[in-house]
Scaffold this motif. Sequence first.
Motif, PDB file in Angstrom:
ATOM      1  N   GLY A  15      42.758 -46.932  11.353  1.00 49.78           N
ATOM      2  CA  GLY A  15      43.066 -46.168  12.552  1.00 49.78           C
ATOM      3  C   GLY A  15      44.390 -45.440  12.542  1.00 49.78           C
ATOM      4  O   GLY A  15      44.497 -44.305  12.998  1.00 49.78           O
ATOM      5  N   ASP A  16      45.427 -46.062  12.001  1.00 47.90           N
ATOM      6  CA  ASP A  16      46.745 -45.425  12.033  1.00 47.90           C
ATOM      7  C   ASP A  16      47.008 -44.531  10.819  1.00 47.90           C
ATOM      8  O   ASP A  16      48.099 -44.007  10.665  1.00 47.90           O
ATOM      9  CB  ASP A  16      47.852 -46.472  12.181  1.00 47.90           C
ATOM     10  CG  ASP A  16      47.828 -47.542  11.107  1.00 47.90           C
ATOM     11  OD1 ASP A  16      46.836 -47.612  10.353  1.00 47.90           O
ATOM     12  OD2 ASP A  16      48.793 -48.320  11.022  1.00 47.90           O
ATOM     13  N   ASP A  17      45.998 -44.301   9.971  1.00 49.39           N
ATOM     14  CA  ASP A  17      46.150 -43.439   8.802  1.00 49.39           C
ATOM     15  C   ASP A  17      45.900 -41.960   9.091  1.00 49.39           C
ATOM     16  O   ASP A  17      46.306 -41.107   8.296  1.00 49.39           O
ATOM     17  CB  ASP A  17      45.171 -43.847   7.689  1.00 49.39           C
ATOM     18  CG  ASP A  17      45.482 -45.187   7.077  1.00 49.39           C
ATOM     19  OD1 ASP A  17      46.679 -45.527   6.973  1.00 49.39           O
ATOM     20  OD2 ASP A  17      44.522 -45.887   6.686  1.00 49.39           O
ATOM     21  N   LEU A  18      45.226 -41.642  10.174  1.00 46.28           N
ATOM     22  CA  LEU A  18      44.746 -40.277  10.403  1.00 46.28           C
ATOM     23  C   LEU A  18      45.852 -39.230  10.301  1.00 46.28           C
ATOM     24  O   LEU A  18      45.731 -38.258   9.538  1.00 46.28           O
ATOM     25  CB  LEU A  18      44.020 -40.155  11.744  1.00 46.28           C
ATOM     26  CG  LEU A  18      43.483 -38.766  12.069  1.00 46.28           C
ATOM     27  CD1 LEU A  18      42.506 -38.281  11.003  1.00 46.28           C
ATOM     28  CD2 LEU A  18      42.834 -38.765  13.447  1.00 46.28           C
ATOM     29  N   LYS A  19      46.945 -39.391  11.022  1.00 48.23           N
ATOM     30  CA  LYS A  19      48.014 -38.387  11.007  1.00 48.23           C
ATOM     31  C   LYS A  19      48.610 -38.234   9.606  1.00 48.23           C
ATOM     32  O   LYS A  19      48.849 -37.118   9.138  1.00 48.23           O
ATOM     33  CB  LYS A  19      49.103 -38.723  12.012  1.00 48.23           C
ATOM     34  CG  LYS A  19      50.201 -37.658  12.044  1.00 48.23           C
ATOM     35  CD  LYS A  19      51.176 -37.854  13.158  1.00 48.23           C
ATOM     36  CE  LYS A  19      52.310 -36.878  13.201  1.00 48.23           C
ATOM     37  NZ  LYS A  19      52.460 -35.894  12.177  1.00 48.23           N
ATOM     38  N   ALA A  20      48.819 -39.349   8.924  1.00 43.05           N
ATOM     39  CA  ALA A  20      49.385 -39.290   7.571  1.00 43.05           C
ATOM     40  C   ALA A  20      48.434 -38.579   6.607  1.00 43.05           C
ATOM     41  O   ALA A  20      48.869 -37.817   5.737  1.00 43.05           O
ATOM     42  CB  ALA A  20      49.703 -40.691   7.066  1.00 43.05           C
ATOM     43  N   ALA A  25      47.179 -33.617   3.525  1.00 47.16           N
ATOM     44  CA  ALA A  25      46.314 -32.462   3.228  1.00 47.16           C
ATOM     45  C   ALA A  25      47.046 -31.152   3.492  1.00 47.16           C
ATOM     46  O   ALA A  25      47.016 -30.240   2.660  1.00 47.16           O
ATOM     47  CB  ALA A  25      45.031 -32.546   4.048  1.00 47.16           C
ATOM     48  N   ARG A  26      47.713 -31.037   4.642  1.00 47.80           N
ATOM     49  CA  ARG A  26      48.434 -29.796   4.967  1.00 47.80           C
ATOM     50  C   ARG A  26      49.528 -29.507   3.942  1.00 47.80           C
ATOM     51  O   ARG A  26      49.663 -28.378   3.472  1.00 47.80           O
ATOM     52  CB  ARG A  26      49.040 -29.878   6.370  1.00 47.80           C
ATOM     53  CG  ARG A  26      48.070 -29.435   7.455  1.00 47.80           C
ATOM     54  CD  ARG A  26      48.747 -29.290   8.804  1.00 47.80           C
ATOM     55  NE  ARG A  26      48.402 -30.450   9.616  1.00 47.80           N
ATOM     56  CZ  ARG A  26      49.195 -31.482   9.866  1.00 47.80           C
ATOM     57  NH1 ARG A  26      50.428 -31.500   9.440  1.00 47.80           N
ATOM     58  NH2 ARG A  26      48.769 -32.485  10.584  1.00 47.80           N
ATOM     59  N   SER A  51      41.650 -27.825   8.687  1.00 50.93           N
ATOM     60  CA  SER A  51      41.885 -28.948   7.778  1.00 50.93           C
ATOM     61  C   SER A  51      41.994 -30.256   8.562  1.00 50.93           C
ATOM     62  O   SER A  51      41.333 -31.245   8.232  1.00 50.93           O
ATOM     63  CB  SER A  51      43.166 -28.708   6.965  1.00 50.93           C
ATOM     64  OG  SER A  51      43.462 -29.833   6.171  1.00 50.93           O
ATOM     65  N   ASP A  52      42.809 -30.261   9.609  1.00 48.90           N
ATOM     66  CA  ASP A  52      42.956 -31.456  10.448  1.00 48.90           C
ATOM     67  C   ASP A  52      41.621 -31.866  11.048  1.00 48.90           C
ATOM     68  O   ASP A  52      41.264 -33.049  11.060  1.00 48.90           O
ATOM     69  CB  ASP A  52      43.959 -31.208  11.571  1.00 48.90           C
ATOM     70  CG  ASP A  52      45.398 -31.124  11.094  1.00 48.90           C
ATOM     71  OD1 ASP A  52      45.667 -31.433   9.916  1.00 48.90           O
ATOM     72  OD2 ASP A  52      46.255 -30.739  11.913  1.00 48.90           O
ATOM     73  N   ASP A  53      40.852 -30.884  11.554  1.00 53.63           N
ATOM     74  CA  ASP A  53      39.558 -31.177  12.172  1.00 53.63           C
ATOM     75  C   ASP A  53      38.576 -31.773  11.173  1.00 53.63           C
ATOM     76  O   ASP A  53      37.840 -32.711  11.489  1.00 53.63           O
ATOM     77  CB  ASP A  53      38.951 -29.911  12.796  1.00 53.63           C
ATOM     78  CG  ASP A  53      39.732 -29.408  13.996  1.00 53.63           C
ATOM     79  OD1 ASP A  53      40.576 -30.160  14.540  1.00 53.63           O
ATOM     80  OD2 ASP A  53      39.499 -28.241  14.392  1.00 53.63           O
ATOM     81  N   ASP A  72      53.005 -46.287  -0.411  1.00 53.98           N
ATOM     82  CA  ASP A  72      52.941 -44.887   0.034  1.00 53.98           C
ATOM     83  C   ASP A  72      51.512 -44.372  -0.060  1.00 53.98           C
ATOM     84  O   ASP A  72      50.837 -44.597  -1.065  1.00 53.98           O
ATOM     85  CB  ASP A  72      53.826 -43.987  -0.840  1.00 53.98           C
ATOM     86  CG  ASP A  72      55.297 -44.304  -0.704  1.00 53.98           C
ATOM     87  OD1 ASP A  72      55.727 -44.731   0.386  1.00 53.98           O
ATOM     88  OD2 ASP A  72      56.027 -44.128  -1.710  1.00 53.98           O
ATOM     89  N   LEU A  73      51.081 -43.641   0.944  1.00 57.89           N
ATOM     90  CA  LEU A  73      49.781 -42.991   0.930  1.00 57.89           C
ATOM     91  C   LEU A  73      49.881 -41.782  -0.002  1.00 57.89           C
ATOM     92  O   LEU A  73      50.655 -40.861   0.258  1.00 57.89           O
ATOM     93  CB  LEU A  73      49.412 -42.544   2.347  1.00 57.89           C
ATOM     94  CG  LEU A  73      47.992 -42.080   2.566  1.00 57.89           C
ATOM     95  CD1 LEU A  73      47.000 -43.194   2.310  1.00 57.89           C
ATOM     96  CD2 LEU A  73      47.844 -41.595   3.996  1.00 57.89           C
TER      97      LEU A  73
END
Length: 179
Positions: A15-20, A25-26, A51-53, A72-73
Amino acid sequence: MSLSPSVPVLRRALGDDLKALQDLARRTIDASYRWFLGDEGVDRFLDSGASDDHIETHFRQGHVRCMEVDGDLVGLLILEGPTVDLMMIDVRRHRQGWGRILLAHAEETLFTQYDELRLESFAGNLTANAFYEACGWQETGSLESKGPAKIEFVRHRVVIEGLRPATRGGSPEVPRYGA
């Protein structure tokens, strides 16, 4: 004192990985796609939020996997059906072998269900395309695309004649001849 090699951790996105993942990707698109998509194309794509979507949609469907190295991711992988939908290694970690490990993980995961795997790539992304070919993927041709030209790659599961699937003990049965 010797330094031990880093060991990647491959796991489903949490759940907390989405923003990272979206940031990874960006950052990678911004640094790696300009030479074949152009500045305007990359800026337009990133500003559109596509990209985010894309990552969020697959994240919500449970299709996203992560690669962590030393906490690190460093990579993301989207698998959908027999397709490697998206694979990225953080631009800051390119050329360290993590892409080969992530692609091998994708193959291992998908070959448990499919005999033929596929992925798409931008035709102009010569670096990625050379990487896929070096990893044993075969280009099958051009794909119809509204945007930049794309090509398809496939990889087939290797079947060794005379080797049966693994038994419950985990090792394959090899037929006995002349017994």
